[in-house]
Design a protein around this motif. Structure first.
Motif, mmCIF file in Angstrom:
data_model
loop_
_atom_site.group_PDB
_atom_site.id
_atom_site.type_symbol
_atom_site.label_atom_id
_atom_site.label_comp_id
_atom_site.label_asym_id
_atom_site.label_seq_id
_atom_site.Cartn_x
_atom_site.Cartn_y
_atom_site.Cartn_z
ATOM 1 N N ALA A 70 43.470 38.841 47.821
ATOM 2 C CA ALA A 70 42.930 38.039 46.727
ATOM 3 C C ALA A 70 44.009 37.159 46.099
ATOM 4 C CB ALA A 70 42.317 38.941 45.664
ATOM 5 N N LEU A 71 45.256 37.646 46.073
ATOM 6 C CA LEU A 71 46.346 36.849 45.513
ATOM 7 C C LEU A 71 46.608 35.615 46.377
ATOM 8 C CD1 LEU A 71 48.820 39.726 44.547
ATOM 9 C CD2 LEU A 71 47.013 38.689 43.166
ATOM 10 N N VAL A 72 46.486 35.816 47.667
ATOM 11 C CA VAL A 72 46.711 34.679 48.576
ATOM 12 C C VAL A 72 45.568 33.683 48.465
ATOM 13 C CG1 VAL A 72 46.930 34.038 50.999
ATOM 14 C CG2 VAL A 72 48.096 36.080 50.137
ATOM 15 N N LEU A 73 44.338 34.162 48.382
ATOM 16 C CA LEU A 73 43.179 33.272 48.304
ATOM 17 C C LEU A 73 43.120 32.500 46.987
ATOM 18 C CD1 LEU A 73 40.357 35.477 49.886
ATOM 19 C CD2 LEU A 73 41.327 33.368 50.818
ATOM 20 N N SER A 74 43.774 33.032 45.937
ATOM 21 C CA SER A 74 43.678 32.394 44.624
ATOM 22 C C SER A 74 44.204 30.968 44.629
ATOM 23 C CB SER A 74 44.457 33.222 43.595
ATOM 24 O OG SER A 74 45.842 33.270 43.918
ATOM 25 N N SER A 75 45.112 30.664 45.552
ATOM 26 C CA SER A 75 45.661 29.304 45.596
ATOM 27 C C SER A 75 44.732 28.325 46.307
ATOM 28 C CB SER A 75 47.021 29.326 46.302
ATOM 29 O OG SER A 75 46.885 29.825 47.630
ATOM 30 N N HIS A 76 43.671 28.815 46.970
ATOM 31 C CA HIS A 76 42.774 27.955 47.726
ATOM 32 C C HIS A 76 41.429 27.764 47.053
ATOM 33 C CE1 HIS A 76 45.587 28.101 51.060
ATOM 34 N NE2 HIS A 76 45.544 29.444 51.057
ATOM 35 N N VAL A 77 41.143 28.534 45.972
ATOM 36 C CA VAL A 77 39.807 28.500 45.378
ATOM 37 C C VAL A 77 39.856 27.800 44.034
ATOM 38 C CG1 VAL A 77 39.174 30.611 46.572
ATOM 39 C CG2 VAL A 77 40.093 30.735 44.253
ATOM 40 N N GLY A 78 38.675 27.435 43.545
ATOM 41 C CA GLY A 78 38.585 26.783 42.243
ATOM 42 C C GLY A 78 38.345 27.756 41.103
ATOM 43 N N ALA A 79 37.788 28.906 41.415
ATOM 44 C CA ALA A 79 37.517 29.909 40.377
ATOM 45 C C ALA A 79 37.433 31.271 41.026
ATOM 46 C CB ALA A 79 36.223 29.598 39.636
ATOM 47 N N MET A 80 37.828 32.310 40.235
ATOM 48 C CA MET A 80 37.755 33.681 40.701
ATOM 49 C C MET A 80 36.986 34.502 39.667
ATOM 50 S SD MET A 80 41.430 34.568 42.452
ATOM 51 C CE MET A 80 40.702 35.947 43.321
ATOM 52 N N ILE A 81 36.189 35.417 40.191
ATOM 53 C CA ILE A 81 35.408 36.322 39.338
ATOM 54 C C ILE A 81 35.861 37.746 39.630
ATOM 55 C CG2 ILE A 81 33.113 37.169 38.733
ATOM 56 C CD1 ILE A 81 32.017 34.464 39.624
ATOM 57 N N TYR A 82 36.162 38.489 38.548
ATOM 58 C CA TYR A 82 36.664 39.859 38.691
ATOM 59 C C TYR A 82 35.539 40.825 38.360
ATOM 60 C CZ TYR A 82 40.481 43.250 38.923
ATOM 61 O OH TYR A 82 41.340 44.258 39.318
ATOM 62 N N VAL A 83 35.255 41.733 39.293
ATOM 63 C CA VAL A 83 34.156 42.692 39.130
ATOM 64 C C VAL A 83 34.734 44.049 38.705
ATOM 65 C CG1 VAL A 83 32.220 43.855 40.234
ATOM 66 C CG2 VAL A 83 32.779 41.489 40.841
ATOM 67 N N VAL A 84 34.107 44.652 37.692
ATOM 68 C CA VAL A 84 34.511 45.972 37.201
ATOM 69 C C VAL A 84 33.273 46.854 37.156
ATOM 70 C CG1 VAL A 84 35.467 47.278 35.284
ATOM 71 C CG2 VAL A 84 36.408 45.017 35.839
ATOM 72 N N LYS A 85 33.373 48.026 37.727
ATOM 73 C CA LYS A 85 32.251 48.970 37.703
ATOM 74 C C LYS A 85 32.223 49.672 36.353
ATOM 75 C CE LYS A 85 30.117 52.787 40.221
ATOM 76 N NZ LYS A 85 30.247 53.722 41.350
ATOM 77 N N ALA A 86 31.081 49.599 35.678
ATOM 78 C CA ALA A 86 30.954 50.171 34.337
ATOM 79 C C ALA A 86 31.026 51.690 34.373
ATOM 80 C CB ALA A 86 29.635 49.730 33.693
ATOM 81 N N ASP A 87 31.719 52.249 33.386
ATOM 82 C CA ASP A 87 31.821 53.696 33.179
ATOM 83 C C ASP A 87 32.385 54.399 34.404
ATOM 84 O OD1 ASP A 87 31.684 55.879 31.570
ATOM 85 O OD2 ASP A 87 29.572 56.304 31.916
ATOM 86 N N ALA A 88 33.236 53.694 35.161
ATOM 87 C CA ALA A 88 33.830 54.296 36.348
ATOM 88 C C ALA A 88 35.261 53.837 36.568
ATOM 89 C CB ALA A 88 32.988 53.983 37.586
ATOM 90 N N THR A 89 35.524 52.547 36.344
ATOM 91 C CA THR A 89 36.844 51.990 36.616
ATOM 92 C C THR A 89 37.764 52.212 35.417
ATOM 93 O OG1 THR A 89 35.854 50.310 38.017
ATOM 94 C CG2 THR A 89 38.104 49.916 37.254
ATOM 95 N N ASN A 90 38.956 52.723 35.703
ATOM 96 C CA ASN A 90 39.975 52.882 34.675
ATOM 97 C C ASN A 90 40.388 51.496 34.164
ATOM 98 O OD1 ASN A 90 42.386 53.292 33.250
ATOM 99 N ND2 ASN A 90 42.877 55.104 34.462
ATOM 100 N N TYR A 91 40.357 51.322 32.853
ATOM 101 C CA TYR A 91 40.639 49.986 32.319
ATOM 102 C C TYR A 91 42.083 49.573 32.606
ATOM 103 C CZ TYR A 91 43.431 51.415 28.251
ATOM 104 O OH TYR A 91 44.425 51.880 27.428
ATOM 105 N N GLN A 92 42.988 50.564 32.698
ATOM 106 C CA GLN A 92 44.377 50.223 33.010
ATOM 107 C C GLN A 92 44.491 49.695 34.439
ATOM 108 O OE1 GLN A 92 46.357 53.920 32.210
ATOM 109 N NE2 GLN A 92 46.566 53.491 30.006
#
Length: 737
Positions: free
Chosen positions: A663-685
């Protein structure tokens, strides 16, 4: 600007300090069934334990402890009892709980052999004993029978005292003796036996104290008798030596004598002073002219002088009358003149006699005063001597009186002690004997079960707060904004699982476009469009922190949604765990992105049209040995550039940020990135670290999507999600349906 920032800081600080009771209520509401379930389980276990316990009976005997000793004569000092003091009662209460009294009852009732005090050890105690026997603790020395009996008595006494309760009744002389036992009859016998043992122990203590007091009084009395005789002998010897008579040693006689002599001295001094004044007047007059003494009032007022002066006056009157008839040489005149001279001479002689008498009286008064003054001084010296003798005399008399008083006191106490040695009365009696109880005192089954349930509720509540404090996942949009510091782009509700259906979220948008899930996708689509109206994000990339958060579901749903408006190409760039090809019914060996970049397949061979949704799909293709090198190659950039000319929107599904760096490599080729977080499961840190990595490479992250949100559960967190998907009444229709 500085003022606005300071106000915002103050507002944020105040909001942090405010206790939000609604959050506490939400926490309890979320875990209410778990709390009740925990309480019910604990209550059921407690119920099983309570009903397996043996009933314990409590018998109570009431003991009256009298505040005064009922003795025939007053000898409280011998026993040392201060009945009016509260410490007396506290002492009696401790005696009732003493080991000595308990051992007396145990011996009297033979409780050592009683079955209640010889029960088999429980499972836990037996296990501990067995473990101790197995451990190499060394060989213990064998105990003698006496030592074993002593240890056994200590164990029984400890058990006895543990079941004994002494409860004084306030503001009375009554105390309740309670004993708990599995046998109701035994509990009553022991309660009554404790009261009887206390009374017997008190009588025995009094009797022993009487004997000790008598013995001690006899020893002291013998010494006091000798001391009294010696002090009386010393007093008598002193009286004889100093020749003291009377009760006060002659002090009253000397004192009366001093008063008499002092009174006479005062009179003599007064008389001497009066005569001294007359004598001083007489010394000033010349005795050759006696007529001058008549000027002294004391001389003039003397009766004899007055009488003579009257005679001279009569003679002068007679001479005066004769002078009127006769001449100076007339015989009668000469006779009158001679009579006058004789009267005057007698007057002068008498005056001189009186003056001499006054002088003699003055000398006598002076001598008497001196004599009386000397007598007063002698009397004073004698009185001082008597005072010194009297002081010593009083010392000896006080010593005799003190010894006699002490002797009499001890003699009286000895007589009283001997007279009452066999007459003892108890200071206590059982006012209400104990009777065998009909019902058990313990366990209070209903109360224990109710308290267990309440404690279970409380402990479950505490546990829910603990779990909530340990839960560091992202649950609400507020968590995304506060903990991640990112923009909330939207959310996807959690879909109910259906039997036999795998990855239901992949096709949820197409299967029911009137559902809340479809509306939430359209809300996210709107957010993407509105984020760049003038320069639309032509290439979108979706990533997450770890696998399983639903980034592929969002990628497919966005592709279907945007495909209804634009020409869309969906690219599966997750070459490590590709899943898009399978969703569209394509084989894993179907040519795709890896083949197109490597040049082993043409563009037409790798792009597949989905008839149902109308979008084009570019699968991952054959998994390369190093996907990161493929995505960072110039050929991949050229492929994107060619595809960008052919499509209105390109949506890329890529690997998670915490797993690999795709994803870090692709970030230089795209116009926007969306970050997905699973509710009540993913550690916020974990999510925060992923966003941090993207921000470090200046990735164009436009927002975060919270996936798999349990709407009902999230509402209990205080979240309000109606703005994200509940539009145009879709949710209402779904609920109605």
């Amino acid at each position: 600007m500085d003022t606005n920032r300071s106000q915002e800081s103050m507002t944020r600080l105040m909001s942090d300090d405010v206790i939000d009771l609604r959050q506490y209520w939400n926490t309890i509401n979320r875990h209410k069934w778990g709390i009740f379930g925990f309480a019910i389980v604990i209550t059921m276990l407690a119920t099983l334990v309570v009903f397996s316990m043996k009933p314990v009976y409590r018998a109570e005997a009431t003991l009256l402890i009298e505040s005064k000793n009922a003795n025939v004569v007053s000898i409280e000092e011998v026993y040392g009892l201060d009945a009016g003091n509260s410490e007396y009662y506290l002492t009696q209460f401790e005696i009732l709980k003493s080991r000595q009294l308990a051992e007396r009852v145990i011996e009297k009732l033979n409780l050592i052999d009683n079955p209640e005090f010889n029960q088999k050890p429980g499972f836990i105690a037996a296990t501990i004993t067995s473990a101790k026997n197995l451990l190499p603790l060394g060989v213990e020395a064998e105990l003698s029978e006496e030592e074993q009996a002593r240890i056994r008595l200590q164990e029984v006494t400890d058990q006895f005292l543990a079941n004994l309760t002494i409860s004084p009744i306030r503001k009375t002389q009554l105390v309740k003796i309670s004993y708990d036992s599995y046998d109701s009859l035994l509990s009553a016998r022991i309660a009554n036996a404790i009261g009887d043992a206390y009374i017997e122990n008190n009588l025995e203590a009094r009797l022993q104290l009487t004997y000790k007091a008598s013995e001690w009084l006899m020893e002291r009395l013998s010494g006091l008798r000798d001391k009294l005789k010696q002090s009386e002998q010393n007093l008598q010897e002193y009286r004889e030596k100093e020749q003291i008579v009377g009760n006060d040693g002659g002090f009253d006689i000397a004192n009366s004598e001093l008063d008499l002599v002092a009174s006479k001295l005062v009179d003599a001094r007064r008389e001497r002073m009066a005569l001294e004044s007359l004598n001083n007047q007489i010394k000033k007059v010349d005795k050759r002219h006696p007529e001058n003494f008549e000027l002294i009032p004391a001389v003039l007022q003397h009766p004899l002088v007055q009488s003579l002066k009257g005679s001279v006056l009569q003679v002068e009157l007679k001479r005066s009358e004769l002078s009127k008839r006769y001449g100076a040489k007339h015989p009668k005149m000469q006779a009158a003149q001679s009579e006058l001279e004789n009267a005057q001479r007698s007057l002068h002689e008498q005056v001189l006699s009186i003056v001499n008498g006054i002088e003699n009286e003055y000398r006598l008064a002076l001598s008497a005063e001196r004599s009386l003054k000397s007598a007063v001084n002698n009397t004073k010296q004698e009185l001082q001597s008597i005072n010194r003798k009297d002081y010593r005399l009083k010392e000896l008399e006080k010593e005799v009186d003190a010894n006699r008083q002490l002797y009499d006191t001890f003699f009286t106490r000895l007589s009283e002690t001997n007279a009452t040695g066999d007459l003892q009365s108890a200071n206590a009696r059982i006012s209400d004997p104990a009777h065998p109880p009909q019902s058990a005192e313990k366990p209070k089954k209903g109360l224990i079960i109710a308290l267990t349930f309440i404690v279970g509720i409380m402990f479950g509540t505490m546990l829910s707060f603990l779990l909530e404090a340990l839960n560091n996942t992202l649950k609400t949009a507020q968590d995304v904004e506060n903990k991640l510091g990112a923009t909330m782009l939207g959310l996807l509700p959690k879909l109910a699982k259906k039997g036999g259906t795998e990855n239901i979220s992949y096709s949820a948008y197409l299967n029911d476009q009137q559902s809340a899930f479809a509306e939430s996708v359209r809300t996210i689509r709107t957010g993407i469009v509105l984020s760049a109206l003038d320069n639309p994000h032509k290439i979108l990339c979706i990533t997450s922190s770890v696998p399983g958060e639903g980034k592929t579901s969002l990628t497919l749903s966005l592709a279907f949604s945007i495909g209804q408006m634009e020409k869309v190409l969906l690219i599966d760039a997750d070459m490590r765990r590709p899943s898009i090809a399978k969703n569209f019914g394509l084989s894993g060996k179907t040519p795709g992105l890896s083949n197109l970049v490597a040049g082993t397949a043409r563009l037409e061979e790798t792009i597949h049209k989905d008839e149902k949704s109308g979008i084009d799909v570019l699968p991952s293709g054959i998994i390369p040995p190093n996907p990161l090198e493929l995505l960072s190659s110039e050929r991949f950039a050229k492929v994107l550039a060619v595809l960008e000319t052919k499509y209105d929107r390109i949506i890329i599904d890529t690997a998670p940020t915490q797993a690999v760096s795709d994803a870090l490599v692709l970030s230089s080729h795209v116009g926007a990135m969306i970050y997905v977080v699973k509710a009540d499961a993913t550690n916020y840190q974990l999510a925060k670290n992923g966003l941090k990595r993207l921000n470090e490479v200046k990735a164009p992250v436009i927002g975060v999507v919270l996936n798999q949100v349990d709407i009902k559960k999230a509402a209990k967190y205080g979240g309000d999600y109606s703005g994200y998907y509940d539009t145009y009444g879709y949710t209402a229709e779904e609920k109605t349906a």
